[in-house]
Design a protein around this motif. Structure first.
Motif, short mmCIF file in Angstrom:
data_model
loop_
_atom_site.label_atom_id
_atom_site.label_comp_id
_atom_site.label_asym_id
_atom_site.label_seq_id
_atom_site.Cartn_x
_atom_site.Cartn_y
_atom_site.Cartn_z
N ILE A 278 0.84 -1.20 0.00
CA ILE A 278 0.00 0.00 0.00
C ILE A 278 0.88 1.25 0.00
O ILE A 278 1.89 1.32 0.70
CB ILE A 278 -0.98 -0.02 1.19
CG1 ILE A 278 -2.07 1.03 1.01
CG2 ILE A 278 -0.25 0.12 2.53
CD1 ILE A 278 -3.25 0.85 1.95
N SER A 279 0.51 2.21 -0.82
CA SER A 279 1.28 3.46 -0.89
C SER A 279 0.79 4.40 0.20
O SER A 279 -0.28 4.21 0.79
CB SER A 279 1.10 4.11 -2.26
OG SER A 279 -0.23 4.60 -2.40
N ALA A 280 1.55 5.44 0.46
CA ALA A 280 1.15 6.44 1.45
C ALA A 280 -0.16 7.10 1.03
O ALA A 280 -1.04 7.34 1.87
CB ALA A 280 2.24 7.48 1.62
N GLU A 281 -0.31 7.38 -0.25
CA GLU A 281 -1.53 8.00 -0.76
C GLU A 281 -2.74 7.09 -0.54
O GLU A 281 -3.81 7.53 -0.13
CB GLU A 281 -1.33 8.30 -2.25
CG GLU A 281 -2.34 9.19 -2.87
CD GLU A 281 -1.98 9.50 -4.32
OE1 GLU A 281 -1.68 8.57 -5.10
OE2 GLU A 281 -1.98 10.69 -4.68
N GLU A 282 -2.57 5.79 -0.81
CA GLU A 282 -3.66 4.84 -0.59
C GLU A 282 -3.98 4.70 0.90
O GLU A 282 -5.15 4.59 1.27
CB GLU A 282 -3.29 3.48 -1.19
CG GLU A 282 -3.21 3.48 -2.69
CD GLU A 282 -2.57 2.22 -3.27
OE1 GLU A 282 -2.79 1.97 -4.46
OE2 GLU A 282 -1.86 1.49 -2.54
N ALA A 283 -2.95 4.70 1.73
CA ALA A 283 -3.17 4.62 3.17
C ALA A 283 -3.92 5.86 3.66
O ALA A 283 -4.81 5.77 4.51
CB ALA A 283 -1.84 4.47 3.90
N GLN A 284 -3.58 7.01 3.11
CA GLN A 284 -4.30 8.24 3.47
C GLN A 284 -5.77 8.12 3.06
O GLN A 284 -6.67 8.58 3.77
CB GLN A 284 -3.65 9.46 2.82
CG GLN A 284 -2.33 9.81 3.45
CD GLN A 284 -1.56 10.87 2.66
OE1 GLN A 284 -1.87 11.15 1.50
NE2 GLN A 284 -0.55 11.44 3.29
N PHE A 285 -6.03 7.52 1.91
CA PHE A 285 -7.40 7.28 1.46
C PHE A 285 -8.16 6.42 2.47
O PHE A 285 -9.28 6.73 2.85
CB PHE A 285 -7.41 6.61 0.08
CG PHE A 285 -8.75 6.02 -0.28
CD1 PHE A 285 -9.77 6.81 -0.76
CD2 PHE A 285 -8.99 4.66 -0.10
CE1 PHE A 285 -11.02 6.27 -1.06
CE2 PHE A 285 -10.22 4.11 -0.41
CZ PHE A 285 -11.24 4.92 -0.89
N VAL A 286 -7.55 5.31 2.90
CA VAL A 286 -8.19 4.41 3.85
C VAL A 286 -8.54 5.16 5.13
O VAL A 286 -9.66 5.03 5.65
CB VAL A 286 -7.28 3.19 4.16
CG1 VAL A 286 -7.81 2.38 5.32
CG2 VAL A 286 -7.12 2.32 2.91
N GLY B 131 -12.21 5.30 -5.22
CA GLY B 131 -11.57 6.61 -5.02
C GLY B 131 -10.78 7.07 -6.23
O GLY B 131 -10.89 8.23 -6.65
N THR B 132 -10.00 6.18 -6.81
CA THR B 132 -9.18 6.58 -7.96
C THR B 132 -10.03 6.81 -9.20
O THR B 132 -9.75 7.70 -9.99
CB THR B 132 -8.08 5.54 -8.26
OG1 THR B 132 -8.67 4.25 -8.47
CG2 THR B 132 -7.07 5.46 -7.12
N THR B 133 -11.09 6.02 -9.37
CA THR B 133 -11.99 6.21 -10.51
C THR B 133 -12.72 7.55 -10.40
O THR B 133 -12.92 8.24 -11.41
CB THR B 133 -12.98 5.05 -10.61
OG1 THR B 133 -12.25 3.83 -10.75
CG2 THR B 133 -13.93 5.21 -11.79
N THR B 134 -13.11 7.90 -9.19
CA THR B 134 -13.75 9.20 -8.97
C THR B 134 -12.83 10.31 -9.45
O THR B 134 -13.26 11.21 -10.18
CB THR B 134 -14.10 9.39 -7.48
OG1 THR B 134 -15.03 8.37 -7.10
CG2 THR B 134 -14.68 10.76 -7.21
N CYS B 135 -11.58 10.25 -9.05
CA CYS B 135 -10.63 11.29 -9.45
C CYS B 135 -10.36 11.27 -10.95
O CYS B 135 -10.23 12.32 -11.57
CB CYS B 135 -9.33 11.16 -8.66
SG CYS B 135 -9.55 11.69 -6.95
N TRP B 136 -10.28 10.07 -11.52
CA TRP B 136 -10.08 9.99 -12.96
C TRP B 136 -11.23 10.70 -13.69
O TRP B 136 -11.00 11.46 -14.62
CB TRP B 136 -10.00 8.53 -13.42
CG TRP B 136 -9.71 8.42 -14.88
CD1 TRP B 136 -8.48 8.34 -15.47
CD2 TRP B 136 -10.67 8.46 -15.95
NE1 TRP B 136 -8.62 8.30 -16.84
CE2 TRP B 136 -9.95 8.38 -17.16
CE3 TRP B 136 -12.05 8.54 -15.99
CZ2 TRP B 136 -10.58 8.37 -18.40
CZ3 TRP B 136 -12.68 8.54 -17.23
CH2 TRP B 136 -11.94 8.45 -18.43
N ALA C 32 -13.40 10.57 0.21
CA ALA C 32 -12.06 10.16 0.64
C ALA C 32 -11.10 10.10 -0.55
O ALA C 32 -9.94 10.48 -0.44
CB ALA C 32 -12.13 8.80 1.33
N GLY C 33 -11.61 9.64 -1.68
CA GLY C 33 -10.78 9.60 -2.89
C GLY C 33 -10.33 10.98 -3.31
O GLY C 33 -9.18 11.19 -3.65
N VAL C 34 -11.24 11.93 -3.27
CA VAL C 34 -10.88 13.31 -3.61
C VAL C 34 -9.83 13.83 -2.64
O VAL C 34 -8.82 14.41 -3.05
CB VAL C 34 -12.14 14.23 -3.62
CG1 VAL C 34 -11.74 15.69 -3.74
CG2 VAL C 34 -13.06 13.83 -4.76
#
Length: 149
Positions: free
Chosen positions: A59-67, A89-94, A130-132
């Protein structure tokens, strides 16, 4: 020397199945700890809900922040849901970055009505928010369009 394989090609090595899990967990721990060491305020494996680090050892830091953001918003992320939740979350941002839409336009049901504030609809909106926050904070001003309770 094998003339059919280029000299720069990596050698195939077999890793015993018993070691694969340990290696993956170790790599995940190193990734998260090294990321945390760089930023100071980045989450660590210990900050994540039980099971998330096991399910997503890299898990990346960005993904952990999302969680953690999802958790603060009321959406529980588990080892069983972490991959799908991060994808939400990532699809929302995409969609926000590439789709020419606003958050209110994608937070709708099959009948194009705004998602409600109960059950799966609420959880989806929490994951979108959370994704945003984690993946595309430039769109943070649109989170209020979700009308979260």
């Amino acid at each position: 020397m094998n003339t059919k394989t280029p000299a720069h090609a990596p050698r195939p090595y077999a890793v015993r199945p018993a070691l694969r899990g340990a290696l993956a967990a170790g790599v995940g721990l190193v990734v998260v700890l090294s990321i945390a060491a760089c930023g100071g305020s980045d989450p660590t494996l210990g900050d994540l809900p039980a099971g998330v680090a096991d399910a997503r050892p890299s898990i990346s830091a960005e993904e952990a922040q999302f969680v953690l953001a999802a958790q603060q918003l009321g959406a529980s992320v588990t080892g069983a849901t972490v991959d799908d939740d991060i994808e939400t979350g990532t699809t929302t941002c995409w969609a926000l970055k590439n789709g020419g839409v606003e958050l209110a336009q994608i937070a709708v049901d099959d009948e194009d009505k705004p998602l409600g504030n109960t059950g799966d609809a609420l959880r989806t909106k929490q994951l979108m928010a959370a994704g945003v926050q984690a993946f595309c904070p430039d769109y943070d001003d649109q989170v209020s369009q979700l009308d979260l309770p």
